[in-house]
Design a protein around this motif. Structure first.
Motif, short mmCIF file in Angstrom:
data_model
loop_
_atom_site.label_atom_id
_atom_site.label_comp_id
_atom_site.label_asym_id
_atom_site.label_seq_id
_atom_site.Cartn_x
_atom_site.Cartn_y
_atom_site.Cartn_z
N ARG A 226 0.85 -1.20 0.00
CA ARG A 226 0.00 0.00 0.00
C ARG A 226 0.88 1.25 0.00
O ARG A 226 0.61 2.21 -0.74
N ALA A 229 2.30 1.72 -3.40
CA ALA A 229 1.26 2.16 -4.34
C ALA A 229 0.96 3.64 -4.17
O ALA A 229 0.72 4.35 -5.16
N CYS A 230 0.96 4.12 -2.94
CA CYS A 230 0.72 5.55 -2.69
C CYS A 230 1.83 6.41 -3.28
O CYS A 230 1.58 7.47 -3.86
N ALA A 233 1.36 6.60 -7.05
CA ALA A 233 -0.01 6.87 -7.51
C ALA A 233 -0.12 7.94 -8.59
O ALA A 233 -1.03 7.92 -9.41
N ILE A 252 5.10 0.64 -14.14
CA ILE A 252 5.24 0.04 -12.81
C ILE A 252 5.50 -1.46 -12.89
O ILE A 252 6.39 -1.98 -12.21
N LEU A 268 0.57 -3.38 -7.73
CA LEU A 268 0.98 -1.99 -7.87
C LEU A 268 0.55 -1.41 -9.22
O LEU A 268 0.05 -0.28 -9.30
N THR A 271 -3.39 -1.11 -9.38
CA THR A 271 -3.90 0.00 -8.56
C THR A 271 -3.84 1.30 -9.34
O THR A 271 -4.80 2.07 -9.37
N ASN A 272 -2.72 1.55 -10.00
CA ASN A 272 -2.57 2.76 -10.78
C ASN A 272 -3.46 2.73 -12.02
O ASN A 272 -4.04 3.75 -12.41
N ALA A 300 -6.42 -3.69 -4.59
CA ALA A 300 -6.05 -2.73 -5.63
C ALA A 300 -7.26 -1.87 -5.99
O ALA A 300 -7.14 -0.65 -6.18
#
Length: 370
Positions: A226, A229-230, A233, A252, A268, A271-272, A300
């Motif tokens: 997480r 991922a932040c 982002a 990514i 990752l 998520t984006n 995600a």
């Protein structure tokens, strides 16, 4: 290249294989055996059956290997990487990243036997292997098969890193070595590509507070992913809006980030992708979704939906997120309380994105300026 590795590593060069017991860092006891691909080819008279005998004699009584039975086998070196490249090609694997590629040992004998017995030029997928490496594939395969039978590892994990990276790592300070390689890589990419690295850092804390408030649990590894991922982002913001999701996903998923497995890479990247695409439909990229697994795929979607609400309200400007709060709502669910100065931003678009987030987390959510 890995976070807290445990098992045995084997670095196969032209003249030898160096085995090392691994249990985090620093590494454990090591042992070098004369089992390199070129040496096996030379001393066996280019005979695979003779090479088997040499390998069996060298492995007998190897305490380093016996102590790692049932653990992970980390394969280092070009010969084994090319074997893995061939395996990846034959499996039509969706992510062409060698580092941390995992091969379960169950059912691997058939693949290795085919490499040992077949003309390398006729192997399916051989075009993925450079011509200069093909002659040693059979010797690498017979060595790997012998080691598997001796060590009985659960899985083989490939390393794209080797002696050079180890030498450079040895030159780092203890402070640098203690840093998480994945998070450092993600932060460097944020500094290079995002609008505000500070906002990315603030997103780490905001997502933590959101998860805690809404009762979303996470394991230590999920927390680590997480955070990464932040930090990642907003790296796709310069791309055309129609292509941000796909470009960010590709950057990514294929980035030279260490200390993350392929499930983590898929998480990752997805998520984006979801953050920019908006839709959580899965028909666009089913192959990568299959790598993530059901739980990470759901996470995600949760994190991406939170990003979609947040970035619309902050425009990636630092110094705003610490003013956001989740409040228990007496009507049920939660209210996202934002600064009064941002009240004019509350409208159909943020509300629509908030309701998408509400659907994903399964809670009643509202937004108000307070």
């Amino acid at each position: 290249g890995f976070l807290k590795p445990k098992g045995v590593s084997a670095d196969m060069g032209g003249g030898s294989v160096e085995f090392t017991a691994i249990d985090g860092v620093p590494t454990g006891v090591g042992l070098t055996l004369p089992l390199g691909g070129l040496r096996l080819q030379d001393e066996s008279g280019d005979s695979v059956s003779e090479a088997k005998k040499l390998i069996k004699a060298a492995l007998k009584g190897n305490q380093v290997l016996q102590s790692a039975q049932g653990e992970t086998f980390y394969a280092v070196g070009g010969t084994w990487r090319n074997l893995a490249k061939l395996h990846m090609e034959q499996q039509t694997y969706p992510l062409h990243v060698m580092h941390a590629y995992e091969i379960p040992t169950a059912g691997l004998d058939g693949f290795l036997d085919a490499v040992v017995k077949s003309d390398p030029e006729k192997l399916p997928g051989i075009s993925a292997v450079s011509k200069s490496r093909r002659a040693l594939l059979a010797f690498g395969a017979v060595a790997l098969r012998s080691v598997i039978r001796f060590v009985k590892p659960e899985k083989i994990v490939l390393s794209a890193l080797g002696l050079r990276e180890g030498f450079l790592y040895d030159k780092l300070s203890q402070e640098e070595r203690a840093k998480d390689p994945l998070l450092e890589s993600a932060l460097e990419l944020a500094i290079l590509r995002s609008r505000s690295p500070q906002h990315a850092r603030e997103m780490v804390d905001w997502s933590r507070r959101s998860f805690e408030a809404l009762g979303i649990d996470e394991t230590p590894e999920e927390e680590r992913l997480r955070i990464a991922a932040c930090l990642l982002a907003d790296i796709g913001w310069r791309a055309h809006p129609d292509y941000r999701g796909k470009q960010a996903l590709s950057i990514i998923a294929h980035a030279a980030m260490p200390a993350v497995d392929h499930k983590g890479r898929a998480f990752l990247g997805l998520t984006n992708f979801y953050r920019h695409e908006g839709s959580l439909e899965q028909q666009h990229i089913p192959e990568l979704e299959s790598l993530a697994g059901e739980r990470l795929l759901k996470r995600a979607q949760i994190l991406a939906s939170l990003f979609r609400v947040t970035y619309l309200l902050t425009a990636s400007m630092p110094g705003v997120l610490d003013q956001f709060k989740w409040l228990q709502d007496p009507r049920g669910g939660f209210t996202l309380a934002i600064p009064v100065g941002l009240a004019d931003l509350v409208g159909d678009r943020p509300e629509g994105r908030l309701q998408q987030f509400a659907k994903v987390v399964g809670k009643a959510l509202r937004i108000e300026a307070r």
